[in-house]
Design a protein around this motif. Sequence first.
Motif, PDB file in Angstrom:
ATOM      1  N   MET A 152     -10.953   1.042  -9.962  1.00 22.28           N
ATOM      2  CA  MET A 152     -11.369  -0.097 -10.349  1.00 22.28           C
ATOM      3  C   MET A 152     -13.166  -0.683 -10.532  1.00 22.28           C
ATOM      4  O   MET A 152     -13.525  -0.655  -8.789  1.00 22.28           O
ATOM      5  N   ASN A 153     -13.716  -1.656 -10.544  1.00 14.91           N
ATOM      6  CA  ASN A 153     -12.890  -2.161 -11.791  1.00 14.91           C
ATOM      7  C   ASN A 153     -14.284  -1.033 -13.262  1.00 14.91           C
ATOM      8  O   ASN A 153     -13.158  -1.461 -13.926  1.00 14.91           O
ATOM      9  N   GLY A 154     -14.565  -0.237 -12.960  1.00 10.66           N
ATOM     10  CA  GLY A 154     -15.099   0.441 -14.228  1.00 10.66           C
ATOM     11  C   GLY A 154     -14.466   1.184 -15.430  1.00 10.66           C
ATOM     12  O   GLY A 154     -14.356   1.884 -15.829  1.00 10.66           O
ATOM     13  N   GLY A 155     -13.117   1.631 -14.266  1.00 13.51           N
ATOM     14  CA  GLY A 155     -12.540   2.983 -14.382  1.00 13.51           C
ATOM     15  C   GLY A 155     -11.046   1.953 -15.353  1.00 13.51           C
ATOM     16  O   GLY A 155     -10.249   2.817 -16.263  1.00 13.51           O
ATOM     17  N   ILE A 177       3.897  12.041 -11.690  1.00 18.85           N
ATOM     18  CA  ILE A 177       2.131  11.936 -11.251  1.00 18.85           C
ATOM     19  C   ILE A 177       1.707  11.033 -11.710  1.00 18.85           C
ATOM     20  O   ILE A 177       2.349   9.691 -11.864  1.00 18.85           O
ATOM     21  N   THR A 178       0.746  10.192 -11.099  1.00 18.00           N
ATOM     22  CA  THR A 178       0.291   9.146 -10.772  1.00 18.00           C
ATOM     23  C   THR A 178      -0.720   8.764 -11.399  1.00 18.00           C
ATOM     24  O   THR A 178      -1.992   9.807 -10.864  1.00 18.00           O
ATOM     25  N   ILE A 179      -1.168   8.020 -12.075  1.00 18.52           N
ATOM     26  CA  ILE A 179      -3.077   8.007 -13.191  1.00 18.52           C
ATOM     27  C   ILE A 179      -2.789   6.743 -11.972  1.00 18.52           C
ATOM     28  O   ILE A 179      -2.885   5.710 -11.290  1.00 18.52           O
ATOM     29  N   LEU A 180      -4.772   6.773 -10.657  1.00 14.94           N
ATOM     30  CA  LEU A 180      -4.809   6.015  -9.688  1.00 14.94           C
ATOM     31  C   LEU A 180      -6.094   5.518 -10.392  1.00 14.94           C
ATOM     32  O   LEU A 180      -7.601   6.032 -10.541  1.00 14.94           O
ATOM     33  N   ILE A 181      -6.781   4.596 -11.436  1.00 14.68           N
ATOM     34  CA  ILE A 181      -7.664   3.837 -11.914  1.00 14.68           C
ATOM     35  C   ILE A 181      -8.362   3.404 -10.620  1.00 14.68           C
ATOM     36  O   ILE A 181      -8.367   2.717  -9.859  1.00 14.68           O
ATOM     37  N   ILE A 238     -13.786   1.510   0.833  1.00 16.96           N
ATOM     38  CA  ILE A 238     -12.479   0.929  -0.009  1.00 16.96           C
ATOM     39  C   ILE A 238     -12.258  -0.561   0.022  1.00 16.96           C
ATOM     40  O   ILE A 238     -11.503  -1.008   1.420  1.00 16.96           O
ATOM     41  N   PHE A 239     -11.761  -1.473  -0.607  1.00 18.09           N
ATOM     42  CA  PHE A 239     -11.055  -2.323  -0.564  1.00 18.09           C
ATOM     43  C   PHE A 239     -10.520  -2.865  -0.575  1.00 18.09           C
ATOM     44  O   PHE A 239      -8.940  -3.487   0.216  1.00 18.09           O
ATOM     45  N   HIS A 240      -9.457  -2.027  -1.930  1.00 17.09           N
ATOM     46  CA  HIS A 240      -8.357  -2.046  -2.003  1.00 17.09           C
ATOM     47  C   HIS A 240      -7.195  -0.015  -2.275  1.00 17.09           C
ATOM     48  O   HIS A 240      -7.926   0.520  -2.847  1.00 17.09           O
ATOM     49  N   LYS A 241      -6.305  -0.243  -1.418  1.00 18.86           N
ATOM     50  CA  LYS A 241      -6.178   0.805  -1.370  1.00 18.86           C
ATOM     51  C   LYS A 241      -4.346   0.884  -2.681  1.00 18.86           C
ATOM     52  O   LYS A 241      -4.390  -0.232  -2.320  1.00 18.86           O
ATOM     53  N   SER A 293      -3.714   1.242  -9.042  1.00 25.84           N
ATOM     54  CA  SER A 293      -5.678   1.302  -8.878  1.00 25.84           C
ATOM     55  C   SER A 293      -6.257   1.607  -7.772  1.00 25.84           C
ATOM     56  O   SER A 293      -5.197   0.877  -6.433  1.00 25.84           O
ATOM     57  N   ILE A 294      -7.266   1.598  -7.468  1.00 25.06           N
ATOM     58  CA  ILE A 294      -8.774   1.260  -5.825  1.00 25.06           C
ATOM     59  C   ILE A 294      -9.396   0.987  -6.485  1.00 25.06           C
ATOM     60  O   ILE A 294      -9.586   0.970  -6.453  1.00 25.06           O
TER      61      ILE A 294
END
Length: 191
Positions: free
Chosen positions: A49-52, A43-47, A92-95, A74-75
Amino acid sequence: MKKKKTIINGFVCKILYTKDELKKMVSEIADQIAKEYKGVDNITILIVMNGGADFGLDLSRALEKLGVEHARESITATRYIEDGKGGKKVQIFHKPNLIIKDRNIIVIDDLVDKGITLNKLHQYLIKQKPGSINYAVIGTKKGHEFTGKIKYQLIKGFLPNLWLFGYGMDWSEKHRSTRSIMYNTGTKESN
């Protein structure tokens, strides 16, 4: 309980959800995820950013308390980039650093306003061939065009068509750290 108002940037602002109400709602979603993901690995929580960020971190901590093992990544994506044709494009800036393939992804974001950014992220994630993808958001606005399935929603129903801020959401890149969700009434402070 009557929700208090405050003056920010010369405008009357009101609390829509207090930090205690949000904490209770996060706990309820964590309980739901813990039941539905019992026995599930990778399981991976993918947040997003920044709002989430606030919602994602609170949810991750609540899941840890319930014994749900997960990775947290994060992404960063935004639709506020000019496309050179008078419109906006999603970038998409950061993967994530973690390989998505075969992982069970829960994407955490703040609002589904129009759904444009989440649609682009959904297309990106599908290409990574995850085991599963589910979405958890603070809330949705009526008329959004997100094509993925929002499985977990902190605030049920549609959010009012107001500029919300706090709990990770910004008002002109400020006030993200406000622990409640607030809105600008549009009324100027009267002296």
